[in-house]
Scaffold this motif. Structure first.
Motif: not given
Length: 106
Positions: A55-62, A72-81, A26-32, A66-67
């Motif tokens: 691979f699952i993309r999670v845009n924290i803006d959406d 999750i406090r820093t972007y990008p961040s990766f979580v392995f499940i 899972v990778y957490f991103i933000t548009r910015s 989940l973040a």
């Protein structure tokens, strides 16, 4: 190529519960994010190499909740499940480290 875009918590939960014993990145991103374009390109490459990894993309803006849930406090961040259990995470963009972790956990 197994890249999914989770825009809601329910989409995310459904996906991680239906992939069986496959490794999920899972990778957490933000548009910015200033490395978003690079990450997307590299994740696509990696998903072609490791076709059994999800691979699952999670845009924290959406999906900010989940973040928060995954601390999750820093972007990008990766979580392995695997099988709904968090195995590890890392909080920087490092292509070599991503490959190393996938190799180790897969």
């Amino acid at each position: 190529m197994s890249i999914f875009n989770a825009t809601t918590v329910s989409e995310f939960r459904e996906k991680i519960q239906t992939v069986g014993s496959k490794l999920i990145v899972v990778y957490f991103i933000t548009r910015s994010s200033n490395v978003l374009e690079t990450i997307e390109k590299n994740i696509e490459e990696v998903s072609l190499i490791y076709q059994d990894v999800i691979f699952i993309r999670v845009n924290i803006d959406d999906a900010k909740s989940l973040a928060i849930e995954y601390n999750i406090r820093t972007y990008p961040s990766f979580v392995f499940i695997k099988q709904c259990n968090v195995l590890c995470n890392f909080i920087k963009w490092d292509y070599a480290e991503l490959i190393k972790i996938i190799e180790h956990l897969n």
